[in-house]
Design a protein around this motif. Sequence first.
Motif, mmCIF file in Angstrom:
data_model
loop_
_atom_site.group_PDB
_atom_site.id
_atom_site.type_symbol
_atom_site.label_atom_id
_atom_site.label_comp_id
_atom_site.label_asym_id
_atom_site.label_seq_id
_atom_site.Cartn_x
_atom_site.Cartn_y
_atom_site.Cartn_z
ATOM 1 N N VAL A 55 0.446 -1.142 -0.076
ATOM 2 C CA VAL A 55 -0.503 -0.024 -0.012
ATOM 3 C C VAL A 55 0.724 1.390 -0.125
ATOM 4 C CG1 VAL A 55 -1.807 1.552 1.332
ATOM 5 C CG2 VAL A 55 -2.142 -0.961 1.100
ATOM 6 N N LYS A 56 0.712 2.325 -0.876
ATOM 7 C CA LYS A 56 1.918 3.133 -1.195
ATOM 8 C C LYS A 56 0.607 4.247 -1.611
ATOM 9 C CE LYS A 56 5.599 1.179 0.030
ATOM 10 N NZ LYS A 56 6.374 1.121 1.484
ATOM 11 N N ARG A 57 1.141 5.654 -1.838
ATOM 12 C CA ARG A 57 0.505 6.836 -2.721
ATOM 13 C C ARG A 57 1.269 6.889 -3.957
ATOM 14 N NH1 ARG A 57 -2.885 10.647 0.346
ATOM 15 N NH2 ARG A 57 -2.356 9.837 2.187
ATOM 16 N N VAL A 58 -0.090 6.614 -4.632
ATOM 17 C CA VAL A 58 0.367 7.567 -6.509
ATOM 18 C C VAL A 58 0.690 9.075 -6.059
ATOM 19 C CG1 VAL A 58 0.038 7.873 -8.352
ATOM 20 C CG2 VAL A 58 -1.093 5.474 -7.137
ATOM 21 N N VAL A 59 1.719 9.466 -6.505
ATOM 22 C CA VAL A 59 3.125 11.048 -6.139
ATOM 23 C C VAL A 59 2.528 11.637 -7.681
ATOM 24 C CG1 VAL A 59 3.329 11.157 -3.515
ATOM 25 C CG2 VAL A 59 5.024 10.831 -6.149
ATOM 26 N N ALA A 60 2.712 10.504 -8.951
ATOM 27 C CA ALA A 60 3.068 10.448 -9.643
ATOM 28 C C ALA A 60 2.329 9.886 -11.145
ATOM 29 C CB ALA A 60 4.458 11.588 -10.263
ATOM 30 N N VAL A 61 2.331 10.009 -12.110
ATOM 31 C CA VAL A 61 1.891 9.333 -13.487
ATOM 32 C C VAL A 61 2.032 9.515 -14.504
ATOM 33 C CG1 VAL A 61 -0.506 9.077 -12.557
ATOM 34 C CG2 VAL A 61 0.069 11.375 -13.910
ATOM 35 N N GLY A 62 2.277 8.765 -15.365
ATOM 36 C CA GLY A 62 2.812 8.227 -17.201
ATOM 37 C C GLY A 62 2.851 9.592 -17.246
ATOM 38 N N GLY A 63 4.386 10.114 -17.897
ATOM 39 C CA GLY A 63 4.336 11.935 -18.449
ATOM 40 C C GLY A 63 5.146 12.632 -17.737
ATOM 41 N N ASP A 64 4.531 12.689 -16.216
ATOM 42 C CA ASP A 64 5.343 13.730 -14.856
ATOM 43 C C ASP A 64 6.698 13.477 -14.867
ATOM 44 O OD1 ASP A 64 2.249 14.763 -14.569
ATOM 45 O OD2 ASP A 64 1.864 13.546 -12.627
ATOM 46 N N THR A 65 7.201 14.619 -14.149
ATOM 47 C CA THR A 65 8.758 14.406 -13.712
ATOM 48 C C THR A 65 8.516 14.920 -12.152
ATOM 49 O OG1 THR A 65 8.303 17.251 -13.832
ATOM 50 C CG2 THR A 65 9.124 15.748 -16.263
ATOM 51 N N VAL A 66 8.783 13.729 -11.350
ATOM 52 C CA VAL A 66 9.133 14.133 -9.716
ATOM 53 C C VAL A 66 10.513 14.508 -9.364
ATOM 54 C CG1 VAL A 66 8.626 11.861 -10.441
ATOM 55 C CG2 VAL A 66 7.645 12.972 -7.381
ATOM 56 N N ALA A 67 10.318 15.004 -8.525
ATOM 57 C CA ALA A 67 12.050 15.029 -7.816
ATOM 58 C C ALA A 67 11.195 15.653 -6.506
ATOM 59 C CB ALA A 67 12.358 16.702 -8.490
ATOM 60 N N CYS A 68 12.920 15.762 -5.999
ATOM 61 C CA CYS A 68 12.823 16.269 -4.268
ATOM 62 C C CYS A 68 14.048 15.881 -4.235
ATOM 63 C CB CYS A 68 12.714 15.029 -3.016
ATOM 64 S SG CYS A 68 11.506 15.170 -1.385
ATOM 65 N N CYS A 69 14.632 17.156 -3.481
ATOM 66 C CA CYS A 69 12.915 18.238 -2.779
ATOM 67 C C CYS A 69 12.988 20.128 -2.198
ATOM 68 C CB CYS A 69 13.270 18.105 -0.969
ATOM 69 S SG CYS A 69 12.774 16.338 -0.569
ATOM 70 N N GLN A 70 12.199 20.942 -2.199
ATOM 71 C CA GLN A 70 12.472 21.736 -2.202
ATOM 72 C C GLN A 70 11.901 22.276 -1.378
ATOM 73 O OE1 GLN A 70 11.545 23.927 -6.170
ATOM 74 N NE2 GLN A 70 10.287 25.992 -4.350
ATOM 75 N N LYS A 71 12.709 22.801 -0.135
ATOM 76 C CA LYS A 71 12.468 23.682 1.546
ATOM 77 C C LYS A 71 11.461 22.174 2.016
ATOM 78 C CE LYS A 71 12.464 27.933 0.412
ATOM 79 N NZ LYS A 71 11.151 29.999 0.358
ATOM 80 N N GLY A 72 11.868 20.929 1.575
ATOM 81 C CA GLY A 72 11.392 19.376 1.645
ATOM 82 C C GLY A 72 10.034 19.469 1.215
ATOM 83 N N LYS A 73 10.105 19.627 0.787
ATOM 84 C CA LYS A 73 8.930 19.389 0.104
ATOM 85 C C LYS A 73 8.589 18.843 -1.378
ATOM 86 C CE LYS A 73 6.065 22.305 2.199
ATOM 87 N NZ LYS A 73 4.742 23.791 2.118
ATOM 88 N N LEU A 74 7.935 18.049 -1.275
ATOM 89 C CA LEU A 74 7.680 17.103 -3.105
ATOM 90 C C LEU A 74 7.633 18.066 -4.694
ATOM 91 C CD1 LEU A 74 8.174 13.689 -3.436
ATOM 92 C CD2 LEU A 74 5.614 14.039 -3.958
ATOM 93 N N LYS A 75 8.253 18.300 -5.434
ATOM 94 C CA LYS A 75 7.686 18.591 -6.665
ATOM 95 C C LYS A 75 7.617 17.957 -7.455
ATOM 96 C CE LYS A 75 10.548 21.520 -7.972
ATOM 97 N NZ LYS A 75 11.370 23.079 -8.636
ATOM 98 N N VAL A 76 5.876 18.005 -8.329
ATOM 99 C CA VAL A 76 5.860 17.860 -9.464
ATOM 100 C C VAL A 76 5.813 18.251 -10.750
ATOM 101 C CG1 VAL A 76 3.801 15.887 -10.305
ATOM 102 C CG2 VAL A 76 5.005 15.665 -7.963
ATOM 103 N N ASN A 77 5.818 18.057 -12.372
ATOM 104 C CA ASN A 77 6.027 18.654 -12.493
ATOM 105 C C ASN A 77 6.467 20.748 -12.453
ATOM 106 O OD1 ASN A 77 4.955 16.989 -14.470
ATOM 107 N ND2 ASN A 77 3.055 17.056 -14.033
#
Length: 250
Positions: free
Chosen positions: A91-113
């Motif tokens: 069991v996990k949380r989806v944070v990005a889907v096909g075609g997205d860019t995902v990175a970490c971190c900016q001030k401790g926060k996730l970045k998507v697109n």
Amino acid sequence: MSGESTTRTAPGGRAAQRISGIAVALGLVLFLGGFAWGAVVYRPYTVPTGSMVPTIKIGDRVLAQRVDGDEVRRGDVVVFKDSSWANAPMVKRVVAVGGDTVACCQKGKLKVNGKVIEEPYLPSGTPAEIMDFPTVTVPDGRLFLLGDERDNSVDSTAHLTDAARGTVARAAVSARVDAVVWPMDGMLARPTGFEALGPLSSPGPLRTVVALVIAGMVLVLGGAAYGSLAKRAAAARAARTRTKEPAGAR
């Protein structure tokens, strides 16, 4: 004729019995129908790890709606199985889907697109991810998944060196978690931090299923109680009528 009349149910009593029978029958239909619908749509799971704390704790019992992988959206908490991760459902949380860019971190926060994602479901005071990771472009038909307890989750960040860059195929998803039912924490909060990136998933029919079951139970119990009370009242009226009859008429 007076003796014969005392053995019959009064018209009001007959009507009450009919109402009682209809209520009980309708209640059984709703009660059993709600359970059957829930059994078809939902699957129960017990979560064995703390990777989704505080959203889902160790040992929590959840209900997950059976869905096709194509229905999954950002922010969904999903049940999936990938043999390269484990031989059991996870069991996990989806944070990005096909075609997205995902990175970490900016001030401790996730970045998507390129957008910073607010994640109020994370443990209080913790960063989105303990370890920074470079930007990942999610291949079409795949998902990037993280645990809410980012410091204690074997998720996509643990598989970044794999050929799929830590992503999981949509087809690996079998269900989407709607609620924690034991303890009764209720429906999961909507992941509003992802709204700017696209539509979120709509909740499943769990509330309707529960409402049907409760309504059915109320009708069954209420109908049965009403029938019993009406029968007693009719018997009491008949007894009073007999006591008022002249002795010679008996």
